[in-house]
Enzyme design. Structure first.
Site: not given
Length: 467
Positions: A345, A353, A362, A388
């Protein structure tokens, strides 16, 4: 004149006697349920529908009970029942308080109560993990009874499950507890993809039909209907129908790919039927059919790839990983060859973000995927687990070897310079299959190790330990 009076009296007497002898109109019994309980109980074009509604109707029919199912807010349904304005409550769980108010039928439907949480919080996976958190629950439901047994949980009343899931997305609450049928249906119906379900159910329960205390006549009829239902395949057909309607954690892209796949198959069948009907006998026509078949095979191959591939990263998606993990576990149990998995992760991905925007986020995910793809072994299976999170399935790999691989990946990622972002890190959870393992507990073990890595400061690898 006297004759007319006598005749009139006679007519009045016959009429009044007929009125007194007329049978009273039958009144349908009222079976009340929770309107916010899709797919078990919900309204469709002002008509009660759902798995639970169909099962109740089947019971009423089997027992020849004249009754109707009505749906309303669950709190209101219980108030009407207590006030004697209803005859039964459907899909209700037993509790000490309810046992004092109602008599319960034989088991009606078995179900699981599970915890739902944001995909970025895998540490929320058991009832104990909810301590100190804000957890959503509808007023008066059985899920609330479960939560109230833990005084450290802050229970937040939600109007319905969709609002509850939106509150999890917004961070207003940390999780919610509801029946698995209900939660998964809501996520699927509203195409919510960033909510996860805990792999192990919090509580397995049985729901019943409840009648007023002492209403033995109605209870006996209901139990008669339930027993008759179990002697036929009606119950199984209803369950099979509704279980096929439940779709969990499927993205818009995957839905489109699946629909396109089905459309192409229908077009292929239509084309082959037309060609067959025309009777293509010449070599030229045979060549045309061969070309069309090859195109259809190519289209189907492309569609199959779309259906198992994550569009953003180009890796396998969760559905493909699930299928692969099931087949690898079967191979492990048959040949006893070691099998390990790694869940990784990206640390603090939400801040990426928030700071740089989702386009940069992205690009980070794509770069992260390529780094791992180029670093793993040819026998390893890599895919995007969700958000993620990424999963690596490592056949014929013991725990120590999987740990070494994870440590190698962690080091590569730590030293890599990501465009616009710079250096980022990831946390890893590693576990290995044991006798009796299944997909759910194997993933839960890896999640537990990942949580330990996060809690110990992130940017580290942790092995699962049962201790």
């Amino acid at each position: 004149m006297k004759v007319n009076i006598v005749a009139l009296i006679l007519i009045l007497f016959i009429t009044s006697t007929a009125v007194m002898c007329k049978e009273p109109e039958k009144v349908s019994l009222r079976f009340l349920g929770n309107i916010n309980y899709a797919p078990l109980l919900f309204m469709n074009n002002d008509t009660p529908t759902g798995l639970g509604v169909e099962l109740v109707h089947a019971v009423l029919h089997s027992a020849q009970i004249d009754g109707e199912v009505e749906l309303m807010e669950w709190d209101e349904a219980q108030k009407q029942m207590k006030a004697g304005k209803a005859d039964a409550l459907v899909l209700i769980n037993k509790s000490p308080a309810r046992l004092e108010l109602y008599d319960f039928s034989e088991p009606f439907l078995e179900s699981d109560f599970s915890i739902f949480h944001h995909i970025s919080r895998p540490e929320i996976n058991t009832l104990n993990s909810l301590s100190g958190l804000k957890v959503g629950s509808e007023k008066g439901g059985y899920a609330r009874t479960i939560l109230e047994n833990n005084p450290n949980i802050e229970i937040i009343t939600i109007p319905n499950w969709l609002t509850g899931f939106r509150m999890i997305e917004a961070g207003t609450i940390d999780a919610l507890l509801t029946e698995k049928w209900v939660g998964e249906y809501t996520l699927s119906h509203y195409k919510i993809s960033d909510i996860a379900i805990s792999p192990i159910p919090t509580k397995k329960t049985t729901s019943y039909i409840a009648v007023a205390k002492g209403n033995k006549a109605l209870l006996d009829k209901i139990n008669e209907g339930l027993r008759k239902l179990s002697e036929t395949d009606v119950r199984e057909r209803i369950l099979s129908h509704w279980s096929s309607e439940t779709i969990t954690y499927i993205t818009n892209r995957e839905l489109k790919a699946e629909r396109l796949h089905k459309l192409m198959l229908l077009l292929a069948m239509a084309l082959l039927s037309i060609l067959g009907a025309l009777g293509v006998y010449s070599m030229y026509q045979q060549r045309i059919i061969k070309q069309q078949n090859q195109k259809l095979k190519d289209y189907n191959t492309q569609l199959e790839e779309l259906f198992v591939t994550d569009k953003l990263t180009g890796l396998y998606n969760r559905h493909k990983l699930d299928d692969t993990l099931i087949s690898e576990l079967m191979r492990f149990k048959r040949y006893q060859a070691p099998l390990s998995i790694i869940i990784m992760d990206i640390d603090f991905f939400k801040s990426i973000n928030d700071t740089y925007g989702h386009q940069v986020g992205d690009e980070v995910l794509k770069d992260f995927a390529n780094l791992n793809k180029n670093a793993i072994r040819s026998s390893d299976i890599l895919g995007r687990w969700g958000g993620e999170e990424f999963l690596i399935i490592c056949p014929e790999t013991d725990l120590e070897s999987a740990y070494i691989l994870a440590e190698k990946l962690r080091s590569i990622l730590e030293s890599h310079e990501f465009a616009n972002v710079g250096n980022i890190t990831a946390s890893f959870g590693v576990t290995t299959a044991t006798i009796g393992a299944n997909v759910d507990n194997l993933i839960a073990q890896a999640d537990d190790a990942l949580y330990k890595a996060k809690s110990k400061g992130r940017n580290r690898v942790e092995r699962f330990s049962a201790e």
